[in-house]
Design a protein around this motif. Structure first.
Motif, PDB file in Angstrom:
ATOM      1  N   GLU B 180       0.837  -1.207   0.000  1.00 37.15           N
ATOM      2  CA  GLU B 180       0.000   0.000   0.000  1.00 37.15           C
ATOM      3  C   GLU B 180       0.873   1.260   0.000  1.00 37.15           C
ATOM      4  O   GLU B 180       0.586   2.229  -0.703  1.00 37.15           O
ATOM      5  CB  GLU B 180      -0.942  -0.004   1.210  1.00 37.15           C
ATOM      6  CG  GLU B 180      -2.047  -1.033   1.063  1.00 37.15           C
ATOM      7  CD  GLU B 180      -3.002  -1.065   2.249  1.00 37.15           C
ATOM      8  OE1 GLU B 180      -2.872  -0.229   3.166  1.00 37.15           O
ATOM      9  OE2 GLU B 180      -3.877  -1.940   2.268  1.00 37.15           O
ATOM     10  N   ASP B 181       1.948   1.235   0.800  1.00 37.41           N
ATOM     11  CA  ASP B 181       2.891   2.368   0.806  1.00 37.41           C
ATOM     12  C   ASP B 181       3.451   2.593  -0.587  1.00 37.41           C
ATOM     13  O   ASP B 181       3.591   3.730  -1.044  1.00 37.41           O
ATOM     14  CB  ASP B 181       4.067   2.091   1.758  1.00 37.41           C
ATOM     15  CG  ASP B 181       3.695   2.383   3.198  1.00 37.41           C
ATOM     16  OD1 ASP B 181       2.613   2.936   3.419  1.00 37.41           O
ATOM     17  OD2 ASP B 181       4.492   2.036   4.089  1.00 37.41           O
ATOM     18  N   TYR B 184       1.030   4.212  -2.843  1.00 41.90           N
ATOM     19  CA  TYR B 184       0.913   5.623  -2.468  1.00 41.90           C
ATOM     20  C   TYR B 184       2.057   6.439  -3.074  1.00 41.90           C
ATOM     21  O   TYR B 184       1.864   7.542  -3.559  1.00 41.90           O
ATOM     22  CB  TYR B 184       0.935   5.694  -0.941  1.00 41.90           C
ATOM     23  CG  TYR B 184       0.441   6.986  -0.390  1.00 41.90           C
ATOM     24  CD1 TYR B 184      -0.929   7.229  -0.274  1.00 41.90           C
ATOM     25  CD2 TYR B 184       1.326   7.972   0.024  1.00 41.90           C
ATOM     26  CE1 TYR B 184      -1.392   8.425   0.236  1.00 41.90           C
ATOM     27  CE2 TYR B 184       0.866   9.172   0.536  1.00 41.90           C
ATOM     28  CZ  TYR B 184      -0.485   9.390   0.648  1.00 41.90           C
ATOM     29  OH  TYR B 184      -0.935  10.574   1.148  1.00 41.90           O
ATOM     30  N   ILE B 205      -6.203   3.756   0.481  1.00 40.06           N
ATOM     31  CA  ILE B 205      -5.238   4.193  -0.530  1.00 40.06           C
ATOM     32  C   ILE B 205      -5.824   4.836  -1.780  1.00 40.06           C
ATOM     33  O   ILE B 205      -5.111   5.515  -2.496  1.00 40.06           O
ATOM     34  CB  ILE B 205      -4.295   3.041  -0.968  1.00 40.06           C
ATOM     35  CG1 ILE B 205      -5.086   1.913  -1.630  1.00 40.06           C
ATOM     36  CG2 ILE B 205      -3.469   2.526   0.187  1.00 40.06           C
ATOM     37  CD1 ILE B 205      -4.174   0.890  -2.306  1.00 40.06           C
TER      38      ILE B 205
END
Lengths: 217, 244
Positions: B180-181, B184, B205
């Protein structure tokens, strides 16, 4: 930037806005009391319009908190921080309303001299500004000890209120024509005492933020 | 996408879908199993061309280009990368996994391949983790690492769009967080479209969300708006867990 860092920036932004909202209400109290003491109608007139800014801050912070709750699904201290911010803004908004109400009363006074020297109301005004500032600071810094000090300071506020009330009752008993001003001062004292209660509420939420337990004092 | 329709034989799997996906944003597709979200995703790089009996109507534009018009499919897939539910590294070294695509497109100079491998792994935030393991088999990596490697492999072709079909459903929460990071961070460079069964993931997200049901796009809009004030009853019932 990672999701977590972005989230932390959002939390930091919440706190910055909360402090800015709080500073406006402190100035509103300070100015409404100074307007009372100095019979400065211009200063009193400047207070109510600032309440609109406080309302805008409340809406904006509320929107941000809800967005965080939805998007970030915070847990643990993050969850308590956002919940606390969401609760605290209601108290700060009410403080703004009450400062505004005090200014409105000042504007209603005529040119006649005051029936008494406003020594205790001045003290209540100073104490309320201190309590409001410290209550929000206690949340921002996560300072439970400071929150406890402010909760204790409310006893002083309550004592001052009783003193003012007793003095005003005596003045009315002595001379019925004192009643108009006495009632106005009484209302101002009540608003200041309520501001103290709101500061205590903020401190209770600080303690919840720190401990996870919400206790009413 | 304009009036997108898709049939698998007689089965009408996608019905009249109009959708504009914004550049450099994350768009999530949600909906119960069999609702058509993955089918729709696979239209973007013409993966459905490989399915027998599949018929597609409507217009699919990438920028101004109609991807079902006179388009080189290989070129399209270079621009539209894809990551699947199950990590699927090739049974070869980390380096060769990343270099596979560029080699297919004719890049053979070692220095250039080195550069692409490093850039892709850095983009996928894996360079520090893997720079000393480039020659080791990709199959020896953990599930989460394998999935991020697959993202790096997709990035090696410098795609404009990255399609992700439930990329974290086989991963633990820590690996999911890393992916998810990554999404992003990547959205500044790549447009991401992600199919997810995890609604919390969509709210965390994505910028926009599309809710699919029985081959229809029921609702499509700003993620925060959709999850706080869905306009359609069916969306509300699905995201609140009343059905699905």
């Amino acid at each position: 930037m990672s999701n977590r860092l972005a989230f932390e920036e959002e939390l930091a932004e919440l706190k910055v806005e909360l402090v800015r909202m709080c500073r406006i209400t402190e100035e509103m109290i300070d100015d409404s009391i100074n307007a009372l003491l100095k019979k400065d109608k211009g200063l009193a007139e400047s207070v109510p319009p600032r309440d609109r800014k406080v309302d805008e801050f409340e809406l904006d912070i509320e929107r941000k908190c809800m967005r965080i709750l939805l998007r970030r699904q915070p847990v643990a201290d993050d969850f308590r921080e956002v919940s606390t911010a969401l609760k605290v803004i209601t108290d700060i908004e009410r403080i703004g309303d009450q400062a505004s109400d005090i200014a409105e009363i000042v504007l209603s006074f005529g040119e006649e001299p005051y029936i008494k020297e406003l020594v205790h109301l001045k003290k209540m005004g100073e104490l309320s500004v201190k309590m409001v500032r410290s209550s929000v600071d206690s949340f921002i810094r996560g300072d439970e000890k400071l929150a406890d000090e402010i909760i204790s300071a409310d006893d002083e506020m309550d004592a001052l209120f009783v003193t003012v009330k007793d003095e005003l009752i005596e003045l009315i008993k002595k001379e019925a024509s004192n009643a108009d001003q006495a009632i106005a001062f009484m209302m101002i004292a009540k608003y200041l005492e309520r501001i103290g209660d709101h500061a205590v509420n903020v401190c209770e939420w600080t303690k919840y933020f720190e401990t996870g337990v919400h206790v009413k004092y | 996408m304009e009036k997108a329709n898709l049939w698998y034989g007689d089965f009408h799997a996608l019905k009249n879908i109009d959708m504009e996906i914004p550049e450099n944003k994350i768009t999530a597709f949600i909906g119960p199993s069999g609702c058509g979200k993955s089918t729709f995703l696979k239209c973007f790089n013409r993966m459905n061309d490989l399915v027998e009996g599949c018929r597609i109507e409507g217009r699919f534009y990438l920028g101004d280009v109609d991807i079902y018009g006179k388009t080189d499919v290989n070129e399209l897939r270079r621009n539209v990368g894809m990551v699947f539910q199950k990590p699927n590294p090739f049974p070869m070294s980390v380096y060769d996994n990343i270099a596979y695509g560029p080699r297919t497109f004719g890049v053979h100079k070692r220095a250039l391949l080195d550069e692409i491998v490093e850039r892709s792994l850095r983009q996928a935030a894996m360079w520090d983790e893997l720079k000393d393991r480039l020659t080791k088999s990709a199959l020896g990596l953990s599930g989460g690492q394998q999935q991020r490697l697959c993202i790096a492999r997709a990035l090696a072709a410098q795609p404009k769009i990255l399609l992700m079909d439930e990329p974290t459903s086989a991963l633990d929460p820590i690996s999911t967080g890393k992916i998810e990071d990554l999404c992003y961070e990547l959205k500044n460079e790549v447009t991401i479209v992600i199919v997810t069964h995890n609604m919390q993931q969509a709210t965390r997200i994505s910028d926009k969300t599309g809710f699919f049901l029985l081959g229809e796009l029921v609702e499509y809009g700003d993620t925060v708006e959709m999850f706080s004030d869905p306009k359609k009853e069916k969306t509300k019932n699905y995201i609140t867990g009343r059905f699905g």
